[in-house]
Write a protein that holds these residues in place. Structure first.
Motif, PDB file in Angstrom:
ATOM      1  N   ALA A   1      -2.547  -0.962 -17.665  1.00  0.00           N
ATOM      2  CA  ALA A   1      -2.448   0.349 -17.517  1.00  0.00           C
ATOM      3  C   ALA A   1      -1.095   0.837 -17.315  1.00  0.00           C
ATOM      4  CB  ALA A   1      -3.266   0.790 -16.112  1.00  0.00           C
ATOM      5  N   TRP A   2      -0.872   2.393 -17.539  1.00  0.00           N
ATOM      6  CA  TRP A   2       0.141   2.829 -17.490  1.00  0.00           C
ATOM      7  C   TRP A   2       0.285   4.251 -16.748  1.00  0.00           C
ATOM      8  CZ3 TRP A   2       1.770   7.927 -19.075  1.00  0.00           C
ATOM      9  CH2 TRP A   2       3.066   8.248 -18.859  1.00  0.00           C
ATOM     10  N   GLY A   3       1.354   4.343 -15.971  1.00  0.00           N
ATOM     11  CA  GLY A   3       1.342   5.704 -15.087  1.00  0.00           C
ATOM     12  C   GLY A   3       2.397   5.560 -14.242  1.00  0.00           C
ATOM     13  N   LEU A   4       2.509   6.448 -13.246  1.00  0.00           N
ATOM     14  CA  LEU A   4       3.626   6.539 -12.226  1.00  0.00           C
ATOM     15  C   LEU A   4       3.126   7.242 -11.197  1.00  0.00           C
ATOM     16  CD1 LEU A   4       4.692   8.139 -15.096  1.00  0.00           C
ATOM     17  CD2 LEU A   4       6.792   7.695 -14.361  1.00  0.00           C
ATOM     18  N   THR A   5       3.949   7.015 -10.242  1.00  0.00           N
ATOM     19  CA  THR A   5       3.476   7.950  -8.802  1.00  0.00           C
ATOM     20  C   THR A   5       3.053   9.061  -9.231  1.00  0.00           C
ATOM     21  OG1 THR A   5       5.015   6.599  -7.706  1.00  0.00           O
ATOM     22  CG2 THR A   5       4.204   8.696  -6.622  1.00  0.00           C
ATOM     23  N   GLU A   6       3.671   9.928 -10.048  1.00  0.00           N
ATOM     24  CA  GLU A   6       3.626  11.397 -10.497  1.00  0.00           C
ATOM     25  C   GLU A   6       2.239  11.535 -11.180  1.00  0.00           C
ATOM     26  OE1 GLU A   6       7.999  11.246 -10.584  1.00  0.00           O
ATOM     27  OE2 GLU A   6       6.111   9.907 -10.879  1.00  0.00           O
ATOM     28  N   THR A   7       1.193  10.335 -11.518  1.00  0.00           N
ATOM     29  CA  THR A   7       0.146  10.534 -12.224  1.00  0.00           C
ATOM     30  C   THR A   7      -1.124   9.971 -11.483  1.00  0.00           C
ATOM     31  OG1 THR A   7       0.434   8.699 -13.691  1.00  0.00           O
ATOM     32  CG2 THR A   7       1.100  10.746 -14.440  1.00  0.00           C
TER      33      THR A   7
ATOM     34  N   LEU B   1       0.822  -1.210   0.063  1.00  0.00           N
ATOM     35  CA  LEU B   1       0.061   0.115   0.032  1.00  0.00           C
ATOM     36  C   LEU B   1       0.954   1.317  -0.133  1.00  0.00           C
ATOM     37  CD1 LEU B   1      -2.822  -1.100   2.483  1.00  0.00           C
ATOM     38  CD2 LEU B   1      -3.081  -0.427   0.096  1.00  0.00           C
ATOM     39  N   PHE B   2       1.929   1.074   0.343  1.00  0.00           N
ATOM     40  CA  PHE B   2       3.275   2.446   0.258  1.00  0.00           C
ATOM     41  C   PHE B   2       3.109   2.680  -1.375  1.00  0.00           C
ATOM     42  CE2 PHE B   2       6.123  -1.062   0.577  1.00  0.00           C
ATOM     43  CZ  PHE B   2       7.014  -0.875  -0.971  1.00  0.00           C
ATOM     44  N   HIS B   3       2.724   1.966  -2.057  1.00  0.00           N
ATOM     45  CA  HIS B   3       2.674   2.317  -3.607  1.00  0.00           C
ATOM     46  C   HIS B   3       1.475   2.913  -4.080  1.00  0.00           C
ATOM     47  CE1 HIS B   3       6.436   1.048  -4.798  1.00  0.00           C
ATOM     48  NE2 HIS B   3       6.493  -0.404  -4.519  1.00  0.00           N
ATOM     49  N   ILE B   4       1.475   3.819  -5.044  1.00  0.00           N
ATOM     50  CA  ILE B   4       0.273   4.508  -5.462  1.00  0.00           C
ATOM     51  C   ILE B   4      -0.788   3.596  -5.984  1.00  0.00           C
ATOM     52  CG2 ILE B   4       1.101   5.460  -7.457  1.00  0.00           C
ATOM     53  CD1 ILE B   4      -1.162   7.423  -4.935  1.00  0.00           C
ATOM     54  N   GLY B   5       0.038   2.756  -6.799  1.00  0.00           N
ATOM     55  CA  GLY B   5      -0.940   1.751  -7.592  1.00  0.00           C
ATOM     56  C   GLY B   5      -1.722   0.964  -6.682  1.00  0.00           C
ATOM     57  N   ALA B   6      -1.196   0.445  -5.697  1.00  0.00           N
ATOM     58  CA  ALA B   6      -1.992  -0.546  -4.765  1.00  0.00           C
ATOM     59  C   ALA B   6      -3.181   0.673  -4.004  1.00  0.00           C
ATOM     60  CB  ALA B   6      -1.212  -1.036  -3.786  1.00  0.00           C
ATOM     61  N   LEU B   7      -2.820   1.834  -3.570  1.00  0.00           N
ATOM     62  CA  LEU B   7      -3.409   2.699  -2.732  1.00  0.00           C
ATOM     63  C   LEU B   7      -4.659   3.300  -3.565  1.00  0.00           C
ATOM     64  CD1 LEU B   7      -3.873   3.749   0.134  1.00  0.00           C
ATOM     65  CD2 LEU B   7      -2.187   5.623  -0.254  1.00  0.00           C
ATOM     66  N   ASN B   8      -4.416   3.785  -4.686  1.00  0.00           N
ATOM     67  CA  ASN B   8      -5.151   4.616  -5.306  1.00  0.00           C
ATOM     68  C   ASN B   8      -5.871   4.189  -6.619  1.00  0.00           C
ATOM     69  OD1 ASN B   8      -6.712   7.021  -5.077  1.00  0.00           O
ATOM     70  ND2 ASN B   8      -5.320   8.226  -6.734  1.00  0.00           N
ATOM     71  N   THR B   9      -5.811   2.982  -6.796  1.00  0.00           N
ATOM     72  CA  THR B   9      -6.512   2.274  -7.958  1.00  0.00           C
ATOM     73  C   THR B   9      -7.679   2.049  -7.565  1.00  0.00           C
ATOM     74  OG1 THR B   9      -4.210   1.306  -9.130  1.00  0.00           O
ATOM     75  CG2 THR B   9      -6.420   0.320  -9.542  1.00  0.00           C
ATOM     76  N   PHE B  10      -7.845   1.035  -6.429  1.00  0.00           N
ATOM     77  CA  PHE B  10      -9.031   0.770  -6.024  1.00  0.00           C
ATOM     78  C   PHE B  10      -9.332   1.244  -4.575  1.00  0.00           C
ATOM     79  CE2 PHE B  10      -8.524  -2.433  -9.341  1.00  0.00           C
ATOM     80  CZ  PHE B  10      -9.552  -1.980 -10.179  1.00  0.00           C
TER      81      PHE B  10
END
Length: 528
Positions: A323-329, A228-237
């Motif tokens: 999907a594609w993105g980064l912490t910055e997106t 969850l410290f990664h934005i993908g895990a935290l903010n996807t769902f």
């Protein structure tokens, strides 16, 4: 008739997830929001615990804009801490629990965090660097049976009695689009980690993008096994599930067999993961004989996804959506709609509804034609406002028109679907020809006997650079350079074929789980 003045709903709307959780607690307080081995939480209990922790933090001097760090594995405590911080209008700093002490020192010191909430397993690491940070208060999680706390921890305050004795903090502080919410540090593979400032608006607009592009619904069950410290895990769902009144299943970490059991038992609807997770899950005996019919939104990102992996899952009724993105997106700029999973396998999809994406010439910044590879740039309300206390890095990342330069190379096809080629800095130039390691890795990852693969460039007197493959092979596999070249020759031009092979176990990865290209390059020059 006089026309009424327009109302500026956007800037004034309260986007604080803690406000939404408090609302859910009033209207569906008995609903379970967190499924966790250390104890489930209802919305009422989650909101109450976050409100009491917010009072504890406020009593210790935490004010709007202050940073509060969290260090530990996935747990309900992570979510409680995040919501408590949001309640105060402060900034949440989730710390990568895999960091070595020098990296931890840089993140905690660089964030300026004044308080840290920590699990026992990471307490000694914090103590080793605390003198070089601004940390003044240390809270130790002591009510989680999955991670028992030490009986003696001088300088640390057990959080359970503090929370129990504190009054709820009252209503959450309203947070608007430009208010910072999360300070998330990049992995730092190219130097000192940079703190990415993500606002409540960034998080909210990503959620709008997700809801418009994916099949998400109120009451969904989401599976949060990626860190969850990664934005993908935290903010996807996860964040949006909390806001919309759903349930988050939170394992401590990813385990393929446990994952399968949870997907079936809890009738999971959505899940985010990296390709390696789905590769491991596919190897669990009986996985595709299990009832996975509830799964309808499965996002895979963080690394190129093998088309063969996508087809394997699709053959069994599970559509992996790249999907594609980064912490910055925050995190996604593009997404492959489920209906295109097979006909556009390997694509990272189309731009999100409220995000603009271009492929440009890295030298001129001019947009390129279909199938011409260049740097991927993005612009939109989900894109970070910049890097924490680093105006130089912020200025370097954004051009004069506000486009964020990702450093990733890709191209659009004639239908407007994005394909990721590689990182700009990882490109190999061999004999004047550009070779993109990710393309070679994607091919070799489907080779029988290959468990993991990385491709790098190494110095070569004749070609300038040449292609080297670093491979982890299955236990019973015998793989030679000739085998690799013969397999790859069916898919790649000859100048892209590896000229060196290094067998390793395990594959070197950094604290974020990404390929550690610096170590891999060194290994690639060694003899087997």
């Amino acid at each position: 008739m006089t026309r009424p003045e327009p109302r500026a709903f956007g800037p004034s709307a309260d986007l604080n997830p803690a406000t939404a959780v408090a609302r859910n607690a009033r209207h569906q307080g008995d609903s379970v929001v967190v499924r966790y081995a250390g104890g489930d939480l209802t919305y009422a209990r989650l909101d109450d615990k976050a409100a009491r922790l917010a009072s504890v933090l406020r009593a210790g001097g935490v004010a709007p804009g202050d940073r509060v760090a969290y260090l530990g594995l996935n747990s309900s405590a992570f979510l409680v801490t995040m919501l408590a911080v949001f309640r105060l209008g402060a900034v949440f700093v989730p710390v990568n629990f895999r960091l070595a002490e020098p990296e931890l020192r840089g993140v905690l010191g660089g964030s300026g965090a004044m308080v840290i909430v920590c699990e026992e397993g990471h307490r000694t690491s914090v103590e080793a660097v605390r003198g070089e940070t601004e940390l003044g208060r240390f809270l130790l999680i002591d009510d989680d049976p999955e991670v028992p706390a030490a009986s003696e921890a001088p300088g640390w305050e057990p959080w359970a009695p503090l929370i129990a004795d504190a009054p709820p903090s009252g209503e959450p502080v309203p947070q608007h689009a430009d208010d910072p919410a999360i300070l998330m540090f990049t992995s730092g593979t190219s130097g000192t980690p940079k703190g990415v400032v993500l606002t409540h608006g960034n998080a909210w607009w990503n959620s709008v993008n997700v809801e418009l592009r994916l099949d998400t619904r109120r009451g969904d069950v989401t599976y949060a096994s990626a860190p969850l410290f990664h934005i993908g895990a935290l903010n996807t769902f996860v964040l949006r599930t909390l806001v919309r009144g759903g349930t988050v299943v939170v394992p401590r970490a990813f385990d393929p067999q446990a994952c399968l059991d949870d997907l079936v038992t809890h009738r999971v609807n959505s899940m985010f993961g990296v390709p390696q997770m789905f590769t491991a899950l596919a190897r669990v005996p009986g996985v595709f004989d299990s009832d996975l019919s509830a799964l309808r939104s499965v996002v895979v990102a963080g690394a190129p996804v093998s088309p063969s992996l996508i087809r394997l899952y699709a053959d069994h009724g599970v559509l992996l959506q790249q999907a594609w993105g980064l912490t910055e997106t925050a995190p996604f700029a593009t997404h492959l709609p489920a209906e295109h999973t097979l006909d556009k396998a390997g694509s990272a999809g189309i731009p999100m509804p409220y995000t603009q994406v271009r492929v440009v010439d890295a030298g001129t910044n001019e947009p390129l034609k279909p199938h011409e590879p260049g740097e991927i740039v993005a612009r939109g309300p989900n894109v970070t406002v910049g890097y924490w206390n680093n105006p130089k890095a912020t200025a370097a990342a954004f051009d004069s028109e506000g486009w964020f330069h990702s450093g990733d190379i890709g191209y659009f096809d004639e239908d407007g679907f994005l394909y990721i080629v590689d990182r700009l800095k990882d490109m190999i130039i061999s004999g004047g020809e550009n070779v993109y390691p990710a393309e070679v890795e994607r091919i070799l990852s489907a080779m029988p006997g290959v468990v993991d693969v990385a491709v790098v460039g190494v110095a070569d007197e004749q070609w300038g650079e040449t292609v080297a493959a670093v491979v982890t092979a299955a236990d019973d596999a015998q793989i030679t350079l000739d085998d690799v070249r013969e397999y790859a020759a069916h898919h790649l031009a000859r100048y892209k074929l590896p000229r060196r092979l290094k067998l390793v176990r395990p594959m070197p990865r950094n604290a974020s789980g990404k390929l550690d290209k610096a170590v891999i390059r060194r290994l690639a020059t060694e003899e087997n």
